[in-house]
Motif scaffolding. Structure first.
Motif, PDB file in Angstrom:
ATOM      1  N   PRO A   1      92.960 -29.019  51.592  1.00 57.51           N
ATOM      2  CA  PRO A   1      92.312 -28.366  50.437  1.00 57.51           C
ATOM      3  C   PRO A   1      92.886 -28.856  49.109  1.00 57.51           C
ATOM      4  N   ALA A   2      94.194 -29.134  49.068  1.00 60.03           N
ATOM      5  CA  ALA A   2      94.799 -29.612  47.808  1.00 60.03           C
ATOM      6  C   ALA A   2      94.224 -30.976  47.450  1.00 60.03           C
ATOM      7  N   ALA A   3      94.093 -31.863  48.451  1.00 58.55           N
ATOM      8  CA  ALA A   3      93.548 -33.205  48.178  1.00 58.55           C
ATOM      9  C   ALA A   3      92.097 -33.093  47.683  1.00 58.55           C
ATOM     10  N   HIS A   4      91.321 -32.184  48.277  1.00 60.03           N
ATOM     11  CA  HIS A   4      89.930 -31.998  47.822  1.00 60.03           C
ATOM     12  C   HIS A   4      89.911 -31.451  46.399  1.00 60.03           C
ATOM     13  N   TRP A   5      90.775 -30.491  46.142  1.00 58.47           N
ATOM     14  CA  TRP A   5      90.834 -29.881  44.800  1.00 58.47           C
ATOM     15  C   TRP A   5      91.182 -30.955  43.772  1.00 58.47           C
ATOM     16  N   LEU A   6      92.131 -31.818  44.110  1.00 63.12           N
ATOM     17  CA  LEU A   6      92.536 -32.877  43.171  1.00 63.12           C
ATOM     18  C   LEU A   6      91.377 -33.854  42.947  1.00 63.12           C
ATOM     19  N   ALA A   7      90.685 -34.203  44.031  1.00 64.44           N
ATOM     20  CA  ALA A   7      89.546 -35.123  43.885  1.00 64.44           C
ATOM     21  C   ALA A   7      88.485 -34.494  42.984  1.00 64.44           C
ATOM     22  N   ALA A   8      88.261 -33.181  43.162  1.00 63.19           N
ATOM     23  CA  ALA A   8      87.263 -32.490  42.331  1.00 63.19           C
ATOM     24  C   ALA A   8      87.713 -32.437  40.870  1.00 63.19           C
ATOM     25  N   HIS A   9      88.985 -32.654  40.627  1.00 65.24           N
ATOM     26  CA  HIS A   9      89.498 -32.682  39.247  1.00 65.24           C
ATOM     27  C   HIS A   9      89.798 -34.111  38.803  1.00 65.24           C
ATOM     28  N   ASP A  10      89.086 -35.062  39.408  1.00 66.39           N
ATOM     29  CA  ASP A  10      89.157 -36.481  39.007  1.00 66.39           C
ATOM     30  C   ASP A  10      90.537 -37.090  39.183  1.00 66.39           C
ATOM     31  N   CYS A  11      91.306 -36.607  40.145  1.00 69.97           N
ATOM     32  CA  CYS A  11      92.641 -37.183  40.378  1.00 69.97           C
ATOM     33  C   CYS A  11      92.608 -37.946  41.691  1.00 69.97           C
ATOM     34  N   ALA A  12      93.214 -39.122  41.692  1.00 67.02           N
ATOM     35  CA  ALA A  12      93.211 -39.939  42.907  1.00 67.02           C
ATOM     36  C   ALA A  12      94.348 -39.523  43.833  1.00 67.02           C
ATOM     37  N   VAL A  13      94.025 -39.395  45.120  1.00 61.39           N
ATOM     38  CA  VAL A  13      95.054 -39.214  46.154  1.00 61.39           C
ATOM     39  C   VAL A  13      94.921 -40.447  47.035  1.00 61.39           C
ATOM     40  N   ARG A  14      95.838 -41.390  46.865  1.00 67.86           N
ATOM     41  CA  ARG A  14      95.695 -42.689  47.523  1.00 67.86           C
ATOM     42  C   ARG A  14      96.522 -42.714  48.799  1.00 67.86           C
ATOM     43  N   THR A  15      95.906 -42.361  49.917  1.00 72.06           N
ATOM     44  CA  THR A  15      96.622 -42.362  51.198  1.00 72.06           C
ATOM     45  C   THR A  15      96.677 -43.791  51.755  1.00 72.06           C
ATOM     46  N   GLY A  16      97.644 -44.021  52.623  1.00 71.48           N
ATOM     47  CA  GLY A  16      97.809 -45.355  53.211  1.00 71.48           C
ATOM     48  C   GLY A  16      98.370 -46.359  52.219  1.00 71.48           C
ATOM     49  N   VAL A  17      98.952 -45.866  51.122  1.00 69.42           N
ATOM     50  CA  VAL A  17      99.542 -46.770  50.117  1.00 69.42           C
ATOM     51  C   VAL A  17     101.030 -46.468  49.992  1.00 69.42           C
ATOM     52  N   ARG A  18     101.850 -47.387  50.453  1.00 69.94           N
ATOM     53  CA  ARG A  18     103.310 -47.216  50.348  1.00 69.94           C
ATOM     54  C   ARG A  18     103.800 -47.880  49.070  1.00 69.94           C
ATOM     55  N   VAL A  19     104.391 -47.111  48.198  1.00 68.79           N
ATOM     56  CA  VAL A  19     104.970 -47.682  46.981  1.00 68.79           C
ATOM     57  C   VAL A  19     106.231 -48.445  47.387  1.00 68.79           C
ATOM     58  N   ARG A  20     106.298 -49.717  47.015  1.00 69.69           N
ATOM     59  CA  ARG A  20     107.433 -50.561  47.430  1.00 69.69           C
ATOM     60  C   ARG A  20     108.479 -50.667  46.338  1.00 69.69           C
ATOM     61  N   ALA A  21     108.043 -50.592  45.077  1.00 64.40           N
ATOM     62  CA  ALA A  21     109.006 -50.780  43.982  1.00 64.40           C
ATOM     63  C   ALA A  21     108.539 -50.017  42.753  1.00 64.40           C
ATOM     64  N   VAL A  22     109.507 -49.497  42.020  1.00 61.93           N
ATOM     65  CA  VAL A  22     109.221 -48.832  40.737  1.00 61.93           C
ATOM     66  C   VAL A  22     110.087 -49.512  39.693  1.00 61.93           C
ATOM     67  N   ARG A  23     109.423 -50.153  38.715  1.00 64.30           N
ATOM     68  CA  ARG A  23     110.161 -50.810  37.632  1.00 64.30           C
ATOM     69  C   ARG A  23     109.792 -50.142  36.325  1.00 64.30           C
ATOM     70  N   GLU A  24     110.491 -50.545  35.276  1.00 68.30           N
ATOM     71  CA  GLU A  24     110.259 -49.915  33.985  1.00 68.30           C
ATOM     72  C   GLU A  24     110.186 -51.021  32.937  1.00 68.30           C
ATOM     73  N   ASP A  25     109.207 -50.957  32.022  1.00 65.23           N
ATOM     74  CA  ASP A  25     109.240 -51.832  30.844  1.00 65.23           C
ATOM     75  C   ASP A  25     108.675 -51.045  29.658  1.00 65.23           C
ATOM     76  N   ALA A  26     108.380 -51.728  28.572  1.00 65.93           N
ATOM     77  CA  ALA A  26     107.960 -51.026  27.349  1.00 65.93           C
ATOM     78  C   ALA A  26     106.671 -50.235  27.559  1.00 65.93           C
ATOM     79  N   ARG A  27     105.883 -50.637  28.547  1.00 64.96           N
ATOM     80  CA  ARG A  27     104.601 -49.933  28.770  1.00 64.96           C
ATOM     81  C   ARG A  27     104.788 -48.620  29.532  1.00 64.96           C
TER      82      ARG A  27
END
Ligand SMILES: Cc1cc2nc3c(=O)[nH]c(=O)nc-3n(C[C@H](O)[C@H](O)[C@H](O)COP(=O)(O)OP(=O)(O)OC[C@H]3O[C@@H](n4cnc5c(N)ncnc54)[C@H](O)[C@@H]3O)c2cc1C
Length: 444
Positions: free
Chosen positions: A231-257
């Protein structure tokens, strides 16, 4: 969990549709368990634009639905209690009605050896009455139980093990066996010899000595996915938020953006990042943010305990005398009749907390206990065991308290972040809400 509720402020149980900001700051939430999803919902309520990244094929994390022989089952039998204020409010927000999906019953500890405790209400008086009317406790036991409850009402400030607390308050062997040891392993997933008395006391205060209904057991009448994650994933989709399953984040970097998240093929930029992965997965994710290396090292110090759930399917005519039964000794610790809980008739789920034996041995021990308890039980049609090796952190007095990073654009969310509580759904949800509120607060 009243103290925390006061810290977090009121949780609205409804959300006005259409309030999602199309221009607000973007938030990457790494992890689609109960913490990450709660964080995303709360972000929307604060005008942020969250995207949830979940490595698995479905949402839910350590409290998710799994497919077994065509059945929708849980990765592990879960129990909620009436004190889970934030979880129940969050379920309502996403349209998952707890009154319909959870079977509420007063706390009842029914043990296979005839011991029985039934609390009529969650109030302090109700608990005292429960001890007085408890089947299987003598007068010495009852007086000792009330002595412990009085002691935990006056916290000493210094932590010790639950075994130390039991010795200090001169608990009887009967109380330890039927009350404190089973409650401790059920709530903290850590045995009394090692478990934190401070956390145990917080749990008892909030549940057994909490507001009316706080100690009620809320047994899921549907699989875990339907309870909140889906239900949370459906609620988020109904509020235009992406729930991207099957996607493993491999790295988090930081720059000026901002923060750049990569799954190895593409990179996305976000204004904020919330690390809502399981604690053992977080240190690797922090690897490219060198200023957080001390935090990563701290999280790396956490230890873990497993939980096994042994599903055994019997003929559909099989019905156990109680939906939930405790065992004072051996395996399992708890036995559930899933048929009595809205699941397939004849299916039982046995929980072995802090499980250390190999699977075959665990299954043999569970089936031997079931046969001893119910000699008429036919042979099971099938048996499947799911072991979560890192089901919860090990809740000892030595557990390190994890602080949020100094940079308010970054937050951690997860069941390991509340120093007064064990790893539970409620801790996960509360941490998710707190993370969203942290990053949505205006910078000083
Ligand atoms: C068998 C079992 C029984 C339990 N029983 C109870 C109970 O009765 N009552 C109770 O209250 N609690 C219980 N718990 C504890 C409860 O399930 C957890 O506290 C809660 O689910 C933790 O939620 P979380 O969101 O903090 O973490 P998680 O559920 O671990 O979520 C983290 C998510 O992050 C994802 N992830 C990790 N790395 C990445 C990455 N690089 N990229 C994208 N995604 C990533 C993971 O796949 C996972 O889905 C039990 C747990 C288990 C395992």
């Amino acid at each position: 969990m009243e103290n925390l509720a006061a810290q977090l402020g009121p949780l609205n149980s409804t959300h006005a549709p259409g309030s999602t900001s199309r221009t607000g700051p973007t938030v990457a939430i790494i992890g689609g368990g109960w913490a990450g999803l709660s964080c995303a919902v709360e972000c929307v309520r604060h005008g942020l634009r969250p995207t949830v990244f979940e490595a698995a094929a479905g949402v839910g994390g350590r409290a998710r639905t799994v497919g077994l022989d065509g059945l929708r089952l849980d990765n592990g039998q879960h129990i909620l209690i009436g004190a889970y204020d934030a979880t129940l409010a969050m379920m309502r927000t996403v349209g998952a009605d707890p009154d319909r999906l959870l079977l509420r019953q007063p706390l009842a500890l029914t043990f296979a050896d005839g011991f029985e405790l039934r609390a009529r209400s969650g109030s302090r008086l109700g608990l005292a009455m429960a001890f007085l009317g408890c089947r299987g406790l003598g007068w010495r036991d009852r007086v000792a139980a009330l002595r412990l409850m009085r002691a935990i009402g006056r916290p000493s400030g210094k932590d010790e093990t639950v075994a130390g607390l039991l010795a200090r308050t001169a608990q009887t062997a009967n109380n330890t066996r039927h009350l404190w040891a089973p409650l401790c392993i059920a709530a903290l997933n850590t045995g009394i010899a090692d478990a934190s008395a401070h956390v145990f006391a917080c749990v008892l205060r909030d549940s057994l000595m909490g507001a009316r209904g706080a100690s009620d057991l809320l047994l899921p009448g549907v699989d875990l996915g339907q309870l909140f994650p889906e239900p949370a994933a459906h609620w988020l989709a109904a509020h235009d938020c992406a729930v991207r399953t099957g996607v493993r984040v491999r790295a988090v970097r930081e720059d000026a953006r901002g923060f750049l998240l990569s799954d190895g093929t593409a990179e996305d930029v976000f204004d904020h990042v919330v690390f809502a992965a399981s604690p053992h997965q977080v240190p690797a994710l922090l690897g490219d943010l060198p200023r957080l290396s001390a935090l990563a090292a701290q999280i790396g110090l956490l230890e873990y305990e497993p939980i096994s759930t042994v599903y055994a399917a019997f003929d559909t005519s099989v019905r156990l005398p109680a939906a939930m039964t405790g065992f004072a000794e051996g395996e399992p610790h708890w036995l559930f009749d899933r048929g009595a809980l809205g699941g397939p008739a004849g299916l039982t789920a046995s929980i072995v907390s802090a499980a250390t034996m190999p699977r075959e041995q665990t299954e043999a021990a569970v089936l031997a206990t079931l046969r001893a308890q119910h000699p008429d039980l036919p042979a099971p049609l099938w048996v499947r065991t799911i072991t979560e090796k890192r089901a919860t952190f090990r809740c000892t007095p030595a557990r390190v308290a994890i602080e949020q990073p100094a940079d308010a654009r970054i937050a951690l969310a997860g069941d390991y972040l509340l120093p007064d509580y064990p790893a539970t759904l409620e801790s996960a949800v509360r941490s998710g809400i707190a993370a969203a509120r942290r990053i949505s607060a205006p910078s000083p």
